[in-house]
Design a protein around this motif. Sequence first.
Motif, short mmCIF file in Angstrom:
data_model
loop_
_atom_site.label_atom_id
_atom_site.label_comp_id
_atom_site.label_asym_id
_atom_site.label_seq_id
_atom_site.Cartn_x
_atom_site.Cartn_y
_atom_site.Cartn_z
N THR A 13 0.84 -1.20 0.00
CA THR A 13 0.00 0.00 0.00
C THR A 13 0.88 1.25 0.00
O THR A 13 2.02 1.23 0.45
CB THR A 13 -0.94 0.03 1.22
OG1 THR A 13 -0.18 0.17 2.43
CG2 THR A 13 -1.80 -1.23 1.29
N GLY A 14 0.32 2.33 -0.53
CA GLY A 14 1.09 3.58 -0.59
C GLY A 14 2.37 3.43 -1.37
O GLY A 14 3.43 3.91 -0.94
N SER A 15 2.30 2.78 -2.53
CA SER A 15 3.52 2.40 -3.24
C SER A 15 3.77 3.17 -4.52
O SER A 15 4.53 2.73 -5.38
CB SER A 15 3.50 0.89 -3.53
OG SER A 15 2.24 0.48 -4.03
N THR A 16 3.14 4.34 -4.66
CA THR A 16 3.39 5.14 -5.86
C THR A 16 4.55 6.11 -5.67
O THR A 16 4.95 6.80 -6.61
CB THR A 16 2.13 5.93 -6.27
OG1 THR A 16 1.79 6.84 -5.22
CG2 THR A 16 0.98 4.99 -6.54
N SER A 17 5.10 6.18 -4.46
CA SER A 17 6.24 7.06 -4.19
C SER A 17 6.94 6.61 -2.92
O SER A 17 6.44 5.74 -2.19
CB SER A 17 5.79 8.52 -4.05
OG SER A 17 4.93 8.66 -2.94
N GLY A 18 8.08 7.20 -2.64
CA GLY A 18 8.77 7.03 -1.37
C GLY A 18 9.15 5.61 -1.03
O GLY A 18 9.55 4.81 -1.90
N ILE A 19 9.04 5.28 0.26
CA ILE A 19 9.43 3.95 0.74
C ILE A 19 8.63 2.86 0.06
O ILE A 19 9.17 1.84 -0.35
CB ILE A 19 9.25 3.88 2.27
CG1 ILE A 19 10.26 4.81 2.97
CG2 ILE A 19 9.43 2.45 2.77
CD1 ILE A 19 9.99 4.99 4.46
N GLY A 20 7.32 3.07 -0.09
CA GLY A 20 6.48 2.04 -0.70
C GLY A 20 6.88 1.71 -2.12
O GLY A 20 6.90 0.53 -2.51
N ARG A 21 7.20 2.72 -2.90
CA ARG A 21 7.61 2.46 -4.28
C ARG A 21 8.94 1.71 -4.31
O ARG A 21 9.13 0.81 -5.14
CB ARG A 21 7.73 3.77 -5.06
CG ARG A 21 8.10 3.55 -6.52
CD ARG A 21 7.84 4.74 -7.39
NE ARG A 21 8.22 4.50 -8.78
CZ ARG A 21 8.00 5.34 -9.77
NH1 ARG A 21 7.37 6.48 -9.55
NH2 ARG A 21 8.39 5.04 -11.00
N GLU A 22 9.85 2.04 -3.42
CA GLU A 22 11.12 1.34 -3.38
C GLU A 22 10.93 -0.11 -2.95
O GLU A 22 11.61 -1.01 -3.47
CB GLU A 22 12.09 2.06 -2.44
CG GLU A 22 13.48 1.47 -2.42
CD GLU A 22 14.18 1.47 -3.77
OE1 GLU A 22 14.95 0.52 -4.03
OE2 GLU A 22 13.96 2.39 -4.57
N VAL A 23 10.01 -0.36 -2.01
CA VAL A 23 9.70 -1.74 -1.62
C VAL A 23 9.18 -2.51 -2.84
O VAL A 23 9.60 -3.65 -3.10
CB VAL A 23 8.65 -1.77 -0.49
CG1 VAL A 23 8.16 -3.21 -0.25
CG2 VAL A 23 9.23 -1.21 0.79
N ALA A 24 8.26 -1.90 -3.57
CA ALA A 24 7.71 -2.54 -4.76
C ALA A 24 8.81 -2.85 -5.77
O ALA A 24 8.86 -3.95 -6.35
CB ALA A 24 6.64 -1.65 -5.39
N ASN A 25 9.72 -1.90 -5.98
CA ASN A 25 10.82 -2.12 -6.93
C ASN A 25 11.70 -3.28 -6.49
O ASN A 25 12.08 -4.13 -7.31
CB ASN A 25 11.67 -0.85 -7.03
CG ASN A 25 10.96 0.28 -7.75
OD1 ASN A 25 9.99 0.07 -8.46
ND2 ASN A 25 11.43 1.50 -7.55
N GLN A 26 12.04 -3.31 -5.20
CA GLN A 26 12.94 -4.36 -4.72
C GLN A 26 12.28 -5.74 -4.75
O GLN A 26 12.93 -6.74 -5.09
CB GLN A 26 13.43 -4.02 -3.32
CG GLN A 26 14.37 -2.82 -3.28
CD GLN A 26 15.02 -2.61 -1.92
OE1 GLN A 26 15.13 -3.54 -1.12
NE2 GLN A 26 15.48 -1.39 -1.65
N LEU A 27 11.00 -5.80 -4.41
CA LEU A 27 10.30 -7.09 -4.46
C LEU A 27 10.18 -7.58 -5.90
O LEU A 27 10.39 -8.76 -6.18
CB LEU A 27 8.92 -6.96 -3.83
CG LEU A 27 8.87 -6.84 -2.31
CD1 LEU A 27 7.46 -6.48 -1.84
CD2 LEU A 27 9.33 -8.13 -1.63
#
Length: 248
Positions: A13-27
Amino acid sequence: MTADFTGKTALVTGSTSGIGREVANQLAARGAHVILSGRDEARGEAAVQAIRATGGKADFVRADLTDTRSVTHLAERSVELGGRVDILVNNAGLYPFAPTAEVPLSQFDEVYAVNVRAPFFLVAALAPAMAERGSGAIVNVSTMVATNGMAQMAVYGSSKAALQLLTKSWAAEFAASGVRVNAVSPGPTRTEGTAALGDNLDGLATTTPLNRVGRPEEVAAAIVWLASDAASLVHGAVLPVDGGRLAV
């Protein structure tokens, strides 16, 4: 050893920017099919296209976490897109800073809806199926001010303190079924959302032994580790990722 999430679906959740987007990228870089969510469809689609451009698998589901119907739709649509959800990262959060007497009721309710109620009902919707399969990982994103009182952060800090207690409660509830529930507690981190804090962000960083602001990828790395099999014995933990604030 690099974590491998091939064949797994992760909702962040909240993955269009910041920490969430980086989590999505790494996963995604480690093989996961990532479901990104947020309120801004344009940013969401841009994040998805960036992952796909590097060979990753990703989809976007627009969600307003202040609306319980939208939370339910997010859970259901994520299962439809991924077949199932193996990893849930409750990253979305609101963090207004204001004196207690100046917090309007509408803002108080909005913060608790996003920071507490939405994670609660996402877990309620997705964890039972994880338990039936005998595996799953849930990572909640908290904050150092959930345990260290700071002026003008009463609403934000208390909402995340509630999330930390939920983390422990869910670990007690689901651990025997093979579902791991943990949290990270970031310190000051430079993201699009914290840019408005300006010099105050650097001021917060001076309260940590490391004495610098964190980067989204540093926090994301801890989240990804907690979601991986490398953390198989870790249940109910709140992992500080705060430059050593816990030490002082």
